[in-house]
Design a protein around this motif. Structure first.
Motif, short mmCIF file in Angstrom:
data_model
loop_
_atom_site.label_atom_id
_atom_site.label_comp_id
_atom_site.label_asym_id
_atom_site.label_seq_id
_atom_site.Cartn_x
_atom_site.Cartn_y
_atom_site.Cartn_z
N VAL A 544 13.50 -3.87 -4.11
CA VAL A 544 12.16 -3.27 -4.19
C VAL A 544 11.46 -3.40 -2.84
O VAL A 544 10.82 -2.45 -2.35
CB VAL A 544 11.34 -3.94 -5.31
N HIS A 545 11.56 -4.57 -2.23
CA HIS A 545 10.96 -4.77 -0.90
C HIS A 545 11.56 -3.81 0.12
O HIS A 545 10.85 -3.26 0.97
CB HIS A 545 11.15 -6.22 -0.46
N SER A 549 9.45 -1.00 2.24
CA SER A 549 9.45 -1.03 3.70
C SER A 549 9.91 0.30 4.29
O SER A 549 9.30 0.84 5.22
CB SER A 549 10.34 -2.16 4.20
N VAL A 550 10.99 0.84 3.73
CA VAL A 550 11.50 2.12 4.22
C VAL A 550 10.51 3.23 3.90
O VAL A 550 10.31 4.15 4.70
CB VAL A 550 12.88 2.42 3.61
N SER A 660 3.17 -6.82 0.44
CA SER A 660 2.67 -8.18 0.62
C SER A 660 3.01 -9.07 -0.57
O SER A 660 3.17 -8.60 -1.70
CB SER A 660 1.17 -8.16 0.84
N LYS A 661 3.13 -10.35 -0.32
CA LYS A 661 3.52 -11.28 -1.37
C LYS A 661 2.49 -11.37 -2.48
O LYS A 661 2.82 -11.74 -3.61
CB LYS A 661 3.73 -12.67 -0.76
N GLY A 662 1.25 -11.04 -2.18
CA GLY A 662 0.22 -11.15 -3.20
C GLY A 662 0.10 -9.93 -4.08
O GLY A 662 -0.84 -9.86 -4.88
N SER A 721 5.61 -1.92 -8.77
CA SER A 721 6.29 -2.97 -7.99
C SER A 721 5.82 -4.35 -8.43
O SER A 721 6.62 -5.28 -8.55
CB SER A 721 6.05 -2.76 -6.50
N ALA A 722 4.51 -4.48 -8.70
CA ALA A 722 3.99 -5.77 -9.17
C ALA A 722 4.56 -6.13 -10.53
O ALA A 722 4.92 -7.28 -10.79
CB ALA A 722 2.47 -5.72 -9.23
N ALA A 723 4.67 -5.13 -11.41
CA ALA A 723 5.21 -5.38 -12.75
C ALA A 723 6.68 -5.80 -12.68
O ALA A 723 7.13 -6.67 -13.43
CB ALA A 723 5.05 -4.14 -13.62
#
Length: 729
Positions: A544-545, A549-550, A660-662, A721-723
């Motif tokens: 997902v990251h 990013s891409v 971001s991590k948050g 993405s958060a889910a």
């Protein structure tokens, strides 16, 4: 149905050519050896050729030589080690486990190394039954290497002669998959199909299409030295431009169905898309036959029907009836379809003669478009840790083979441990999903192959007939190994059983023994698929990251392109390819996860919607490019750039928040399920120059609408993405 399973196209596909090349090489090497040596010697030489033939895939000539040479050296070394170890049982068992582990570690080098891993394990199992003296071991290895080198020379010669033909076949396969992609899009206009299911199907096919396009790039863009190659290159680039136009046709199909539910124009749009797919297939078919392609399909009747519907809608608008939305959507689709039809015409033209220039790659570095492969020892060393999925897979295979050998030694009948081990290495794959599918294909294929062999031996036990079936099975094995493994399993069972029947015709229990050994190997492989298993959900955060990013880099490249900051679209094409590749990888992981136990599945719906939303970003950018090209007159460049710059800043900020991590914590109190939409307040209104009302450019409202959709879909990416991360944790 896969294009290569259609008889009309099968005999022109590279799968059939591979089968013919494979069979001709093996049979030729074997028959030539039989003129000067015994059957046993000929079979050793044949096995050497077979191991090298497993690496015989469509590749650039230099890459093919390196890959097949690596197979010759590695398999010869394994043959010698196993043959020398055979007299000492404890040493043989140790070497079998060690080689199995190291062979499986080779998959760190990617998909290209999978056939090499299989060849290594195959020759390991074939060599373990021979109890040879040291002198005999060296002679045996020499004969094996001779066969391997003979096939290497043969395959390189044939590939050099057919190098242009192979490029055509791989390009044609990408075109056939593009046609299948349009077939899926055609059903969006058919109200009988559920839109969500259809879109999922479309995104699934995107993975396959991306893989085929990459295979075409790797062959075509690495070397193009003559006029024939130039035709293939320009057809390839035309295909990629057509693909972007097809992406731009995405619209609000629900609104389209709602506004035009009572109109036959939906059926007309479906027919236009269906005809476009057949038109592309005709280009692919002509490319496989090394012929120029000419248009044979007429779109006039359907286009006239669309124009008539547009006129009727315009009349309703003039009468004050509520048809503005339907008119706008249908007019936009009409324009896009016309552009696609025009591009298909250019695709036909590209196959006919060499164009004056191909500005896309003149003096450009093609490296970013091509698969990069490095074979470095440090890559293996970096994975020697329990957290590595590849290390865990290698341990899993080594343990399974150890257990398989132990079971073979305990079985009451004359079990052939090499067949049990071979079944294990063929079935046990890095992912649970692949293991599950391969187990089913292996068992079903072996049973059918044993039945066919029994019938042949019972009713057609004549040397000529057996030789004919043997050659047919030898052709079918490589033909279907990458196409339908179940068919390949049938063919390889027939091939090996008939070979063993020729060598030892008096063994009447041969088929039953093979069946029992197969079931034993399948049972062991199934049991160990749960040992140190690497479940797909464990790799989701990283994937997902990577997509986010891409996607962020892609949006930057697209913003620069749309604002005219670059001299060409080279950087944009690179980032679009990378985004499509990352989405294809995530989609493949999702498909594999759905084959895993329910307890190991995570965030299935959110992953699916996350893929869809990122895919829509590409579709919206493609649509913006098409709008700017179509409404080229009197473009208010300053106002357009201001709007695009503002939109890019917003979308980039949204994607950065998702990276971001948050991102997970910031959405905990919000919507967790993909079934809900993010609040409208999360999406800032489109801003331009402050003088939007004074802009009378025909493309302005279309650009505004696409930018709003782009921002809205980007905002949904944060939610999904958060889910996903929350469910995985």
């Amino acid at each position: 149905m896969h294009y290569a399973l259609n008889l009309r196209t099968f005999f022109y596909s590279h799968y059939f050519y591979l089968g013919l090349r494979f069979a001709a090489g093996l049979v030729g090497v074997t028959l030539f050896t039989l003129q000067f040596a015994s059957l046993e010697t000929a079979m050793t030489v044949c096995i050497g050729a077979l191991c090298t033939a497993l690496m015989d895939m469509p590749s650039p000539l230099r890459h093919k030589f390196n890959e097949m040479s690596a197979s010759v050296l590695l398999c010869s070394a394994v043959t010698l080690l196993i043959s020398l170890s055979a007299p000492l049982h404890w040493l043989l068992m140790t070497m079998l486990v060690a080689i199995s582990f190291l062979a499986c570690m080779m998959i760190v080098y990617g998909k290209k190394s999978m056939p090499l891993q299989l060849a290594t394990l195959f020759i390991m199992t074939m060599s373990m039954e021979h109890a040879l003296t040291a002198r005999q071991a060296f002679i045996h290895t020499g004969l094996f290497t001779l066969g391997a080198l003979a096939y290497l020379a043969y395959a390189m010669g044939i590939s050099w002669l057919l190098r242009h033909r192979i490029k055509q076949q791989v390009l044609a396969e990408a075109l056939f998959e593009l046609a299948a992609y349009i077939d899926i899009k055609a059903d969006f206009y058919d109200s009988r199909y559920n839109l969500s299911e259809q879109f999922n199907k479309l995104v699934r096919h995107q993975s396959l299409l991306a893989d085929r396009q990459q295979a075409a790039r790797d062959l075509i863009l690495r070397s193009h030295q003559n006029r024939k190659d130039a035709i293939v290159v320009q057809t390839h680039v035309c295909m990629l431009d057509l693909y972007e136009l097809i992406l731009s046709t995405h619209t609000d199909y629900a609104q389209l169905r709602l506004h035009l539910a009572d109109s036959p124009v939906l059926k007309t749009l479906h027919d236009l898309a269906y005809k476009a797919a057949r038109d592309i297939e005709s280009v692919a078919y002509d490319v496989t036959r090394d012929k120029p392609s000419y248009p044979e399909i007429s779109y006039h009747a359907e286009l006239a029907a669309v124009e008539a519907e547009l006129a009727a809608l315009q009349q309703r608008v003039s009468e004050g009836k509520p048809a503005h939305e339907a008119l706008a959507v249908l007019r936009a689709q009409r324009n896009k379809i016309r552009a696609i039809i025009q591009m298909i015409g250019e695709l036909h033209a590209a196959s006919q003669k060499v164009a004056d220039s191909t500005p896309f790659w003149v003096d450009a570095d093609m490296g970013p478009f091509l698969s990069q492969q490095k074979y470095e020892l440090r890559m293996i060393l970096s994975h020697l840790r329990l957290e590595s999925p590849i290390f865990r897979f290698s341990l899993r295979v080594a343990m399974a083979i150890t257990v398989g050998l132990a079971i073979a030694s305990w079985l009451p009948y004359a079990a052939h441990s090499y067949w049990i081990v071979l079944t294990i290495v063929i079935i046990l794959k890095p992912s649970f999903s692949m293991t599950k599918q391969r187990r089913s294909d292996r068992i079903v294929g072996t049973v059918i192959g044993c039945v066919i062999t029994a019938l042949i031996i019972q009713y057609l036990n004549y040397p000529a007939a057996i030789l004919g079936f043997l050659i047919l099975a030898t052709v079918a094995t490589p033909t279907f190994i990458y196409l339908r493994y179940r068919y390949a399993a049938i063919a390889v069972s027939v091939m090996i059983l008939l070979q063993m029947h020729l060598i030892a015709p008096g063994n009447h229990e041969l088929i039953i023994e093979r069946l029992v050994d197969t079931f034993v190997g399948a049972a062991v492989a199934t049991a160990f698929s749960f040992v140190l298993a690497n479940w797909e959900y464990q790799s989701l955060p990283r994937m997902v990251h990577e997509v986010l990013s891409v996607s962020l880099r892609y949006m930057q490249a697209s913003a620069d392109l749309l604002q005219g900051k670059g001299s060409d679209d080279f950087a944009y094409r690179i980032e679009r390819k990378r985004l499509m590749d990352s989405l294809a990888a995530l989609n493949s992981a999702l498909v594999r996860m759905l084959d895993e136990p329910a307890s190991k599945q995570r965030a299935v719906e959110d992953i699916n919607l996350f893929i869809v939303q990122n895919y829509l970003l590409v579709a919206h950018v493609a649509a913006l490019r098409a709008i700017v090209r179509r409404h080229v007159r009197e473009i208010p460049q300053q106002a357009l750039n201001a709007m695009l710059e503002h939109s890019h800043a917003q979308v980039s900020d949204i994607l950065q928040r998702a990276i971001s991590k948050g991102a997970g914590n910031s959405q905990r109190s919000g919507t967790a399920s993909g079934k809900h939409q993010p609040p409208a307040s999360h999406i800032a209104p489109v801003a331009g120059t402050g003088q939007d009302d004074n802009i009378h450019w025909s493309g302005w409202p279309l650009v505004q609408r696409r930018v709003r959709l782009l921002q809205a879909d980007a905002a949904k990416i944060v939610v999904h993405s958060a889910a996903i991360l929350r469910d995985v944790e």
